[in-house]
Design a protein around this motif. Structure first.
Motif, PDB file in Angstrom:
ATOM      1  N   PHE A 142      -5.790   7.422  -7.454  1.00  0.00           N
ATOM      2  CA  PHE A 142      -5.113   8.927  -7.129  1.00  0.00           C
ATOM      3  C   PHE A 142      -4.178   9.390  -8.012  1.00  0.00           C
ATOM      4  N   LEU A 143      -4.285  10.797  -8.068  1.00  0.00           N
ATOM      5  CA  LEU A 143      -3.454  11.505  -8.993  1.00  0.00           C
ATOM      6  C   LEU A 143      -2.491  12.333  -8.093  1.00  0.00           C
ATOM      7  N   ARG A 144      -1.427  12.368  -8.579  1.00  0.00           N
ATOM      8  CA  ARG A 144      -0.467  13.230  -7.780  1.00  0.00           C
ATOM      9  C   ARG A 144       0.504  14.113  -8.793  1.00  0.00           C
ATOM     10  N   SER A 145       0.777  15.106  -8.332  1.00  0.00           N
ATOM     11  CA  SER A 145       1.700  16.016  -9.172  1.00  0.00           C
ATOM     12  C   SER A 145       3.310  15.559  -8.646  1.00  0.00           C
ATOM     13  N   CYS A 146       3.713  14.980  -9.888  1.00  0.00           N
ATOM     14  CA  CYS A 146       5.089  14.410  -9.369  1.00  0.00           C
ATOM     15  C   CYS A 146       6.363  15.021 -10.082  1.00  0.00           C
TER      16      CYS A 146
ATOM     17  N   GLY B 275       0.778  -1.056   0.034  1.00  0.00           N
ATOM     18  CA  GLY B 275      -0.019   0.033   0.065  1.00  0.00           C
ATOM     19  C   GLY B 275       0.881   1.113  -0.036  1.00  0.00           C
ATOM     20  N   ARG B 276       2.210   1.200  -0.520  1.00  0.00           N
ATOM     21  CA  ARG B 276       2.939   2.298  -0.537  1.00  0.00           C
ATOM     22  C   ARG B 276       3.379   2.564  -1.718  1.00  0.00           C
ATOM     23  N   TRP B 277       3.651   3.832  -2.428  1.00  0.00           N
ATOM     24  CA  TRP B 277       4.441   4.047  -3.623  1.00  0.00           C
ATOM     25  C   TRP B 277       5.736   4.691  -3.200  1.00  0.00           C
ATOM     26  N   SER B 278       6.634   4.393  -3.865  1.00  0.00           N
ATOM     27  CA  SER B 278       8.024   5.109  -3.859  1.00  0.00           C
ATOM     28  C   SER B 278       8.675   5.471  -5.192  1.00  0.00           C
ATOM     29  N   PHE B 279       9.562   6.731  -5.022  1.00  0.00           N
ATOM     30  CA  PHE B 279      10.299   7.244  -6.221  1.00  0.00           C
ATOM     31  C   PHE B 279      11.492   7.007  -5.781  1.00  0.00           C
TER      32      PHE B 279
ATOM     33  N   THR C 261      19.332   6.334  -4.772  1.00  0.00           N
ATOM     34  CA  THR C 261      18.612   6.479  -3.748  1.00  0.00           C
ATOM     35  C   THR C 261      17.190   6.635  -3.912  1.00  0.00           C
ATOM     36  N   LYS C 262      16.711   6.813  -2.793  1.00  0.00           N
ATOM     37  CA  LYS C 262      15.033   6.805  -2.640  1.00  0.00           C
ATOM     38  C   LYS C 262      14.736   8.276  -2.592  1.00  0.00           C
ATOM     39  N   LEU C 263      13.977   8.862  -3.645  1.00  0.00           N
ATOM     40  CA  LEU C 263      13.478   9.907  -3.801  1.00  0.00           C
ATOM     41  C   LEU C 263      12.423  10.390  -2.968  1.00  0.00           C
ATOM     42  N   LYS C 264      11.428   9.664  -2.685  1.00  0.00           N
ATOM     43  CA  LYS C 264      10.342   9.855  -1.849  1.00  0.00           C
ATOM     44  C   LYS C 264       9.636   8.289  -1.578  1.00  0.00           C
ATOM     45  N   GLY C 265       9.062   8.475  -0.585  1.00  0.00           N
ATOM     46  CA  GLY C 265       8.116   7.339  -0.240  1.00  0.00           C
ATOM     47  C   GLY C 265       6.634   7.594   0.324  1.00  0.00           C
ATOM     48  N   SER C 266       5.854   6.982   0.121  1.00  0.00           N
ATOM     49  CA  SER C 266       4.649   7.207   0.526  1.00  0.00           C
ATOM     50  C   SER C 266       4.196   6.770   1.774  1.00  0.00           C
ATOM     51  N   GLU C 267       3.254   7.332   2.652  1.00  0.00           N
ATOM     52  CA  GLU C 267       2.561   6.753   3.797  1.00  0.00           C
ATOM     53  C   GLU C 267       1.753   5.638   3.123  1.00  0.00           C
TER      54      GLU C 267
ATOM     55  N   GLU D 282       7.838  17.597  -9.621  1.00  0.00           N
ATOM     56  CA  GLU D 282       9.364  18.241  -8.450  1.00  0.00           C
ATOM     57  C   GLU D 282       9.851  16.836  -7.876  1.00  0.00           C
ATOM     58  N   GLU D 283       8.931  16.078  -7.409  1.00  0.00           N
ATOM     59  CA  GLU D 283       9.221  14.925  -6.544  1.00  0.00           C
ATOM     60  C   GLU D 283      10.279  13.900  -7.143  1.00  0.00           C
ATOM     61  N   MET D 284      10.043  13.802  -8.617  1.00  0.00           N
ATOM     62  CA  MET D 284      10.594  12.958  -9.298  1.00  0.00           C
ATOM     63  C   MET D 284      12.087  13.367  -9.957  1.00  0.00           C
ATOM     64  N   LYS D 285      12.383  14.440  -9.746  1.00  0.00           N
ATOM     65  CA  LYS D 285      13.664  15.007 -10.424  1.00  0.00           C
ATOM     66  C   LYS D 285      14.849  14.236  -9.742  1.00  0.00           C
ATOM     67  N   PRO D 286      15.456  13.751 -10.438  1.00  0.00           N
ATOM     68  CA  PRO D 286      16.686  13.298 -10.110  1.00  0.00           C
ATOM     69  C   PRO D 286      17.437  13.768  -9.161  1.00  0.00           C
ATOM     70  N   ARG D 287      18.269  13.247  -8.069  1.00  0.00           N
ATOM     71  CA  ARG D 287      19.120  13.780  -7.409  1.00  0.00           C
ATOM     72  C   ARG D 287      20.359  14.228  -7.919  1.00  0.00           C
ATOM     73  N   ASN D 288      20.902  15.366  -7.622  1.00  0.00           N
ATOM     74  CA  ASN D 288      21.999  15.807  -8.277  1.00  0.00           C
ATOM     75  C   ASN D 288      23.323  15.043  -7.726  1.00  0.00           C
ATOM     76  N   LYS D 289      24.153  14.705  -8.719  1.00  0.00           N
ATOM     77  CA  LYS D 289      25.370  13.990  -8.006  1.00  0.00           C
ATOM     78  C   LYS D 289      26.097  15.001  -7.647  1.00  0.00           C
TER      79      LYS D 289
END
Lengths: 367, 366
Positions: free
Chosen positions: B352-356, B293-297, B304-310, B358-365
């Motif tokens: 569900f729809l989420r605006s992603c 029941g979670r999603w993750s970016f 790395t993990k960018l974001k995880g949901s509740e 910003e959250e899915m932008k890759p981390r800068n090395k």
């Protein structure tokens, strides 16, 4: 990757946490570019202060390089861990016993099968056997999907006796055949899998030698070949027929089958906006002329009470008869309809994998 | 009868553990799509860039495929619906966005012409069709369908006989297509790579980088976003493998664990299946959704993990990312990962729809 020069001397104090590569002294090609660093807490600082007494003697050159470092084995707070088969930890050269340090906070992410390739055959086999046993014990207790194939390491053959079944397949069978039939199947499937897993967890000598023999042979693995699951949703079994009877879902509170109860209210479909795209128009339930091969009206829900559906092949052809029969006519195939290869298989002492006929045998062979 | 676990334990609640878990159906406060399907959602697909605006398709176990228009303000307008004889297992758009292909457990795949709102059967298999993908090649176009009858068939929409039939060793479980590459994964962890240039043909068989059943696969492109170079493979074991077809070093390929409960020292970790993987069309970052029941970016290059949901109160069975990379859609519905005991026909399913962006932008090395 930079090869660790201390490791080559046998003196690397970081052991498997070392940033540099611990390999045999073969010339290795460098990675195309360094790997990214990790944004989570920096692992180096706490380590650095801990190791400061050795700073003068054993400075890790990689710490001070400005370019990004290459990843080491499973040592970071990110959940990524190395799966590469070339991972090697040389425990016998690990004079600071880093590997045994259970307080290592990254130990949860370390691959435990790093050293399979380095060991000789006997300990290699022992490692495999104990991995299988561990995995089976955990699998029997935890809540992971139980009906899956299994291999002891990546890029290795699957173990025999554990076929693969997807949740969607079971769900399709449930929707097609109803609760009773489904429950019977599930009991059988559960029993079969847990029996096999118990067998692998307890690992008697016979089981062990069977596994090792199988792994060493070059025969391609096909553990799912013992399944006759195609009979449950394959030719002769169709949703159309079931829909005529009505979907058998146990917890459904409405008597409507989904086919006849669209919950998209028609009023929402009038396209009030002007789109540059041709509008889709109002919805309607399109019932198409069924061009599929006609499935005989299945008395599936009633016939399942009589015959016990089974997903697995057994030794004889008896089970063929007990699989879900669509109509009584197709319990036995007419001998004239069978192809030569199928007749050959039925007449042989045992089936050859890959040539097992998909149709039930003629009644002549079943007496 | 408990489906899982040893015979001593009673059946347990979804979500694991005895600690109070969230029972919120939308803990991330994402936009709910109106009129969701009545039964579990099996697949989601966003319209291609050739279609102005964003349209979302969802196939469900209630035998229907529904289409919504997603407006920029986040409103979702139900547009149309089609039915199959059996549960819909996969859905795909064609390249110009005018036709939709749907694969169903009724052993057929249909083409839905959106302009006329008519659907026609174009594919036939001997067993439920698990995957369908549209291939737009330089000199041909066809629909690729994979089924549990152990075949992958390629269909010209105008002809009832397939252009090509490829026999697989086992039932097809998941597939993905990004021209000129296609990946098919079957039962018993078989992995086949196809190349599609002049006609589909088998290119290479891969050894599986995973130990357990494959659940989902998604192809990703290289940094310049032009050529497919590898795939992400999710399994039932809470693990995703990133695999390059031609890695420059063996260390390019790796696996990572995801969708597992946090480890405590005494209890074994709860492991959940990864139900779907989607790659962001521009950034190359990926999203995974699981039975927990979670999603993750994730950023696979920075690892790395960018974001995880509740945690949602139901498993997440499907996900999709819009063609412009702004919207992440995920479906909260039961995926049968715990058998029929946990199936509640009256439980609501959500998309569900989420605006992603910003959250899915890759981390800068660094």
């Amino acid at each position: 990757m930079v090869v660790c020069k201390f490791f080559l001397q046998g003196k690397c104090k970081f052991g498997d946490r070392c940033y540099n590569e611990h390999t045999q002294p073969n010339p290795r090609q460098q990675g195309s570019r360094g790997r990214g660093r990790y944004d989570h807490q920096s692992q180096r600082r706490p380590d650095f202060s801990r190791d400061s007494p050795f700073k003068q003697d054993f400075i890790q050159p990689s710490r001070f390089q400005s370019q990004s470092h290459n990843r080491q084995q499973g040592d970071f707070s990110s959940p990524f861990s190395r799966g590469s088969g070339k991972q090697q930890t040389f425990q016998n050269q690990d004079k600071f016993h880093w590997n045994k340090n259970n307080a290592n906070r990254f130990s949860a992410f370390q691959e435990q099968r790093n050293d399979i390739e380095t060991m000789d055959n006997a300990s290699h086999e022992q490692q495999i056997i104990s991995t299988i046993q561990e995995d089976m014990k955990t699998w029997l207790q935890d809540r992971m999907w139980p009906f899956s194939c299994y291999s002891y390491a990546k890029e290795t053959k699957c173990l025999e006796g554990l076929p693969d079944i997807q949740p969607e397949e079971l769900r399709t069978i449930f929707y097609l055949h109803g609760m009773e039939s489904y429950q019977g199947i599930i009991q059988e499937v559960k029993a079969m899998y847990s029996m096999r897993k118990q067998e692998l967890a307890s690992m008697t000598d016979a089981v062990k030698s069977a596994i090792l023999g199988n792994l060493n042979s070059s025969v391609e693995d096909n553990p799912s070949s013992c399944l006759t699951i195609l009979k449950m949703y394959g030719p002769g079994v169709g949703f159309k027929a079931v829909a005529e009877i009505g979907r058998k879902s146990p917890a459904s509170t409405t008597s409507d089958t989904p086919l006849s109860n669209p919950t998209f209210p028609p009023s929402q479909f009038t396209d009030t906006q002007k789109l540059s795209v041709p509008s889709f128009g109002t919805s309607n339930l399109v019932s198409l002329p069924e061009t599929a091969p006609s499935t005989p009206p299945a008395s599936i829900s009633t016939s399942t009470a009589a015959v016990k559906p089974s997903l697995f092949k057994s030794d004889g052809v008896a089970k063929e008869q007990s699989s879900v029969a669509v109509t009584s006519d197709s319990t036995y195939t007419d001998k004239t309809q069978l192809s030569e290869a199928e007749i050959e298989q039925f007449e042989a002492a045992s089936f050859i994998l890959g040539k097992i006929p998909m149709r039930p045998p003629p009644i002549e062979y079943c007496r | 009868m408990s489906f899982f676990g040893s015979s001593n334990t009673s059946s347990f609640s979804f979500g694991g553990g005895t600690a109070a878990t969230t029972t919120n159906h939308n803990p991330m406060k994402d936009i709910e799509v109106t009129s969701p399907p009545d039964d579990s959602i099996s697949c989601l697909a966003f319209s291609p860039p050739t279609l102005p605006g964003n349209f979302l398709l969802a196939g469900s176990w209630a035998n229907d495929i529904r289409c919504w228009q997603i407006e920029d303000n986040g409103q979702t307008v139900p547009k149309a619906q089609q039915m199959h004889q059996g549960p819909v297992l996969d859905v795909a758009w064609n390249d110009d966005g005018k036709k939709v292909f749907t694969a169903s457990a009724d052993k057929t795949a249909k083409m839905w012409d959106l302009e006329s709102n008519q659907s026609v059967q174009i594919a036939q298999h001997d067993a439920p069709v698990k995957t369908c993908h549209w291939i737009k090649g330089s000199n041909y176009s066809c629909l690729m369908t994979g089924s549990w009858d152990k075949t992958v068939k390629f269909w010209d929409t105008r002809s009832p006989t397939p252009l090509k039939v490829m026999n697989m060793t086992e039932r097809v479980y998941c597939a993905d297509v990004k021209y000129p590459m296609a990946m098919v994964s079957c039962a018993d962890k078989k992995l086949v790579c196809l190349k599609l240039e002049s006609e589909p043909q088998e290119y290479q068989k891969f050894e599986s980088p995973l130990k357990y059943q494959h659940r989902c696969i998604s192809i990703f492109k290289d940094k310049s976003n032009t050529n497919p170079v590898g795939f992400a493979l999710g399994s039932i074991e809470g693990r995703v493998a990133i695999h390059y077809i031609q890695p420059s070093t063996p260390r390019d390929n790796f696996t990572f664990k995801c969708h597992r409960s946090t480890t405590t020292s005494n209890q074994p970790q709860d492991i959940y299946a990864v139900n779907a993987i989607s790659f962001h069309p521009a950034y190359g970052t990926l999203s995974t959704v699981g039975s927990d029941g979670r999603w993750s970016f994730w950023d696979k290059d920075a690892r790395t993990k960018l974001k995880g949901s509740e945690q949602l109160d139901q498993s997440i069975s499907a996900c999709a990312i819009s063609h412009n990379g702004n919207i992440f859609a995920y479906a909260s519905s039961y995926d049968w990962s715990k058998g029929h005991e946990h199936y509640k026909a009256q439980q609501k399913n959500y998309i569900f729809l989420r605006s992603c962006a910003e959250e899915m932008k890759p981390r800068n090395k660094k």
